[in-house]
Design an enzyme around this catalytic site. Structure first.
Site, short mmCIF file in Angstrom:
data_model
loop_
_atom_site.label_atom_id
_atom_site.label_comp_id
_atom_site.label_asym_id
_atom_site.label_seq_id
_atom_site.Cartn_x
_atom_site.Cartn_y
_atom_site.Cartn_z
N GLN A 100 -28.31 -4.17 -15.74
CA GLN A 100 -29.71 -4.25 -16.46
C GLN A 100 -30.63 -5.32 -15.88
OE1 GLN A 100 -26.40 -4.23 -18.33
NE2 GLN A 100 -26.61 -2.37 -18.04
N LYS A 110 -31.27 -3.15 -7.68
CA LYS A 110 -30.04 -4.02 -7.50
C LYS A 110 -29.04 -3.46 -6.72
CE LYS A 110 -29.57 -4.12 -11.79
NZ LYS A 110 -30.86 -3.57 -12.38
N ASP A 136 -33.29 -1.23 -13.17
CA ASP A 136 -33.48 -0.21 -12.24
C ASP A 136 -34.53 -0.90 -11.26
OD1 ASP A 136 -32.01 1.33 -13.80
OD2 ASP A 136 -33.80 2.06 -15.09
N GLY A 181 -26.62 2.32 -13.75
CA GLY A 181 -26.86 3.13 -12.74
C GLY A 181 -27.55 2.58 -11.61
N HIS A 182 -26.71 2.21 -10.67
CA HIS A 182 -26.83 1.56 -9.32
C HIS A 182 -26.92 2.60 -8.18
CE1 HIS A 182 -25.95 -2.50 -11.12
NE2 HIS A 182 -26.84 -1.78 -11.93
#
Ligand code: GDP
Ligand code: IMO
Ligand code: MG
Length: 425
Positions: free
Chosen positions: A224, A15, A12, A39-40
């Site tokens: 990640q 990225k 988080d 979750g991007h």
């Protein structure tokens, strides 16, 4: 130029935003590891996208998006992602490519993740319950797996699922006293997955090498963070893939030597979701200030993120093992309003000082952070475009982090939007 973007903390880091910015100059963006645990966040105008499996280049209409072998694909999440983009008139037709060798996350993986976490109770890992660990475990075990290419042969798939589900049911009943799951239901879902996703499914390794030979530029998107790496992170409180840049060649079949620049992404402080040691954690008012101001709630699970001071020991480790060339520092704006900031520059373990991160839970849990205190700033940074226009103390904070991690910080984030980024080179 071919770039690889990886998180250097516990995920988080921002990225999605960095990949979205770099994708403007790339032909192809590749997700090479992890799954829907990621979750991007990408913000385009007034639209905010939380991408779990689709590469962050997918919001750009001409970018080719590849999901390569090393990713574990949850078809439900992927189809939902494709539909969400379609609702915004962003089509992936002809530009999404999924590896036929990527393993498929099915309902029983998510169920197993949940059952195991529940049975571990207070010792749970705090996974995202997206079936990641169970799917990668099946991949390594080899006998009970479904890969994207297996969706092509319906008859063989039906037989395979009967065998797998019978095996899973025995385990679920014996270990967790759980109710049986039905193979037929999963098979019916697989037929829907096949209809929707097989048109995108190919040999992505061949595609990537032909693209390299044809002079295309590729952006490899890590998921990640380095400290969640299965082999090099804070085991067992890690994910089940190699989330350092070391996972990139294995995850997509492209040697690291084709990458011109490895870009590490960090936050101006530290966060972590899920359990595990976190030496610079501030489980207090400071942590709450950062959580509120930085909106530190999980993109995938909505869980509040644990927050703490910037940890240069942890980031320097990610830089070292990941062969990082330069760094993007996000969320500098979030620290505005704190009178003083602390930077963890070493750990004391059993009275001895070290600056090399111990990726070993027993030693890391003994680590006491050694802090230096630097002045904070009160100004809002969200409209600043130029590094020289930042308050001097904010500039000094960035420079001090550069010194401690030994790499240049070339992007500075001052807000979630694309435009809220300061480029230093
Ligand atoms: P990722 O998993 O590394 O892509 O990061 P996430 O999307 O899970 O979390 C990063 C969060 O920070 C998202 O909500 C982004 O919109 C937001 N973000 C990214 N960069 C910045 C920044 O420089 N400042 C602020 N305030 N928010 C940012
Ligand atoms: P992005 O790509 C933050 C964490 C989970 C848990 C551990 C294991 O958005 O940075 P898993 O479901 O993978 O078995 O969970 O890893 N984790 C992440 N934390 N960002 C992520 O991805 C994460 N993916 C997994 O919270 O602690
Ligand atoms: Mg995230």
């Amino acid at each position: 130029m071919n770039y690889c973007v990886v998180g250097l903390q516990w995920g988080d880091e921002g990225k999605g935003k960095v990949v979205d910015i770099l994708a403007e100059h790339s032909d192809i963006v590749v997700r090479y590891g992890g799954g829907a645990n990621a979750g991007h966040t990408v913000i385009v105008g007034d639209s905010r996208f939380a991408l779990h499996l689709l590469p962050s280049g997918s919001v750009r209409p001409d970018t080719i998006c590849v999901i390569s072998n090393g990713v574990v694909v949850d078809p439900d999440v992927l189809i939902k992602g494709i539909n969400t983009l379609a609702e915004k008139d962003i089509s992936l037709d002809g530009r999404l490519l999924i590896s036929e060798n990527a393993h498929v996350v099915l309902d029983y993986h998510k169920q197993e993740d949940q059952l195991r976490e529940e049975s571990l109770a207070k010792n749970k890992l705090g996974t995202t319950i997206r079936g990641i660990g169970p799917c990668y475990a099946d991949k390594v075990g080899r006998s009970y797996t479904v890969r994207m290419g297996d969706l092509r042969d319906t008859e063989a798939l039906e037989a395979k699922l009967q065998t797998i589900v019978a095996y899973k049911n025995k385990i679920f009943a014996a270990l967790y006293n759980a109710e049986s799951i039905g193979a037929d239901e999963i098979f019916e879902k697989c037929k829907i997955y096949a209809a929707k996703l097989l048109p995108f499914t190919i040999d992505t390794t061949e595609f990537l090498h032909k693209s390299i030979a044809g002079g295309k530029s590729i952006l490899f998107e890590g998921a990640q963070g380095s400290l969640l790496d299965l082999d090099h992170g804070t085991f067992p409180f890690v994910t089940s893939s190699n989330s350092t840049s070391l996972g990139m060649p294995a995850g997509c079949g492209v040697p690291a030597k084709f990458v011109d620049k490895f870009i590490g992404v960090i936050k101006a402080y530290t966060t972590r979701v899920g359990a595990g040691p976190f030496p610079a954690e501030q489980d207090n008012e400071t942590g709450q200030y950062i959580r509120d101001k930085g909106n530190e709630y999980g993109t995938t699970t909505g869980r509040p993120r644990r927050c703490g001071w910037f940890d240069a020991v942890a980031v320097a480790y990610g830089v070292t093992i990941g062969g990082i060339d330069e760094v993007a520092l996000m969320h500098l704006d979030t620290l505005s309003g704190l009178e003083e900031l602390k930077i963890c520059k070493a750990y004391k373990i059993n009275g001895e000082e070290t600056t090399f991160f111990p990726a070993n839970e027993a030693r890391l849990s003994l680590a006491k952070p050694v802090y230096e205190t630097v002045p904070g700033w009160s100004e809002d940074l969200t409209e600043v475009n130029d590094f020289q226009d930042l308050p001097v103390d904010a500039q000094n904070y960035v420079r001090r982090i550069e010194e401690l991690i030994g790499k240049p910080i070339t992007f500075v984030g001052v807000g979630p939007k694309r435009s809220q980024t300061i480029f230093r080179q």
